[in-house]
Design an enzyme around this catalytic site. Structure first.
Site, PDB file in Angstrom:
ATOM      1  N   HIS A   1       0.760  -1.038  -0.069  1.00 54.58           N
ATOM      2  CA  HIS A   1       0.176   0.197  -0.042  1.00 54.58           C
ATOM      3  C   HIS A   1       0.770   1.402  -0.089  1.00 54.58           C
ATOM      4  O   HIS A   1       0.684   1.982  -0.743  1.00 54.58           O
ATOM      5  CB  HIS A   1      -0.800  -0.253   1.121  1.00 54.58           C
ATOM      6  N   GLU A   2       1.704   1.430   0.898  1.00 50.36           N
ATOM      7  CA  GLU A   2       2.719   2.518   0.891  1.00 50.36           C
ATOM      8  C   GLU A   2       3.500   2.602  -0.248  1.00 50.36           C
ATOM      9  O   GLU A   2       3.668   3.721  -0.814  1.00 50.36           O
ATOM     10  CB  GLU A   2       3.487   2.328   2.112  1.00 50.36           C
TER      11      GLU A   2
ATOM     12  N   HIS B   1       1.535   4.368  -2.983  1.00 44.33           N
ATOM     13  CA  HIS B   1       1.390   5.956  -2.863  1.00 44.33           C
ATOM     14  C   HIS B   1       2.839   6.423  -3.438  1.00 44.33           C
ATOM     15  O   HIS B   1       3.100   7.569  -4.000  1.00 44.33           O
ATOM     16  CB  HIS B   1       1.506   6.391  -1.378  1.00 44.33           C
TER      17      HIS B   1
HETATM   18 ZN    ZN Z   1      -2.414   5.111   2.402  1.00 42.92          ZN
END
Ligand code: ZN
Ligand code: CA
Ligand code: CA
Ligand code: CA
Length: 305
Positions: free
Chosen positions: A222-223, A226
């Site tokens: 998830h990170e 980003h």
């Molecule tokens: Zn996030």
């Protein structure tokens, strides 16, 4: 956000600086946007960590997203060739920084290898792959215990340890503060603050570690999303440009746990609860869409190629 939103993910805007961080959190009282009560069956009140208290800047405001979009499109306009060339596979060099406090936080190389494998599986359809270049261990209790984004501890740690250029993924592990699971910088932040570029994740979120419901390695997935330029699937809610990805249905709220069904916006499609950029349990998130892959490639061409 209130503490009742233990499973949603709250995000907070770091509206403050040019640096937009993204963060996920562990349970606790939170701060950030409100999240609907989980409707799924996987809700476990005794988990030790969750993404709900995204207390820090894990998202950007619609206005900031629009500014970033304009900047990215303008950079892409001057890079038509680079963009198409970027359609090919890209291998990303990874520098792993394990922060410890004595024996606390020490991660065996096998765990780090598993994390790299989780990333490679998650991004397999995107054409991006991850190759571990090096792992370093730093015994520093200040950086290990309770580090959060936007602090001097974060700046000092990254200034001391970051390696590589714009295309290098630097991952730091520590016992994060504010119940955070992790946070990341966006590609558009690189130029102004290259040393801060990277992803910080909770050591116990790595595969096989102890963060209940969040120990399959998808906090890193998830990170890194980003870091590749993706927003949360609930970015912007039901209106506007949302996450700037057309094939992720808009959703009004972050998802917690693993609901069997959720549809919070009247626009087409049910909420993308299985998407890596939502806030579901690791076992519940397992996909990126073609549109997200396209956005990652655009962001890569604009900022990291
Ligand atoms: Zn996030
Ligand atoms: Ca969307
Ligand atoms: Ca809908
Ligand atoms: Ca998963």
């Amino acid at each position: 956000m209130s503490s009742s939103e233990r499973f949603g993910k709250a995000i907070k805007l770091g509206a403050v600086s040019a640096l937009s961080l993204v963060a996920l959190v562990v349970p606790a009282a939170g701060a950030g946007s409100a999240v609907a009560a989980p409707s799924g069956d996987c809700f476990t009140p005794t988990h030790a960590a969750d993404r709900s208290k995204d207390g820090h800047a894990d998202t950007v405001s619609p206005a900031e997203a629009a500014r970033i979009e304009a900047d990215m499109q303008s950079k892409l306009a001057g890079k038509r060739t680079a963009l198409s060339a970027q359609a090919a596979a890209v291998s990303i060099p990874v520098y792993f920084h394990v922060i410890t406090s004595g024996s606390a936080g020490n991660l065996p190389s096998t765990t780090i290898s598993k994390q790299i494998s989780v990333l490679n599986s998650a991004y397999a359809s995107s054409g991006f792959s991850f190759s571990l270049v090096s792992t370093d261990y730093t015994n520093n209790s200040t950086w290990y215990n309770g580090i959060t984004d936007g602090t001097s501890a974060e700046r000092n740690m990254k200034n001391a340890l970051r390696k590589g250029g714009a295309n290098a993924l630097n991952i730091y592990t520590a016992k994060l503060g504010d119940d955070l699971l992790g946070w990341a910088t966006f590609p558009s932040n690189y130029k102004s603050q290259p040393k801060l570029d990277g992803v910080v994740i909770l050591d116990e979120s790595l595969p096989g570690r102890s963060a209940t419901n969040y120990n399959e390695g998808d906090t890193a997935t998830h990170e890194v999303g980003h870091w590749m330029g993706l927003y949360h699937t609930f970015q912007g809610g039901c209106s506007g440009s949302g996450d700037y990805v057309s094939d992720t249905p808009a959703e009004a709220t972050a998802t917690s746990g693993c609901p069997a069904s959720k549809d919070t916006c009247s626009s087409a499609g049910v909420d993308p609860v299985h998407n890596f950029m939502d806030y579901s349990y690791d076992s519940c998130m397992y996909e990126f869409t073609a549109g997200q892959t396209s956005r990652m490639k655009s962001a890569w061409s604009a900022y990291r190629a």
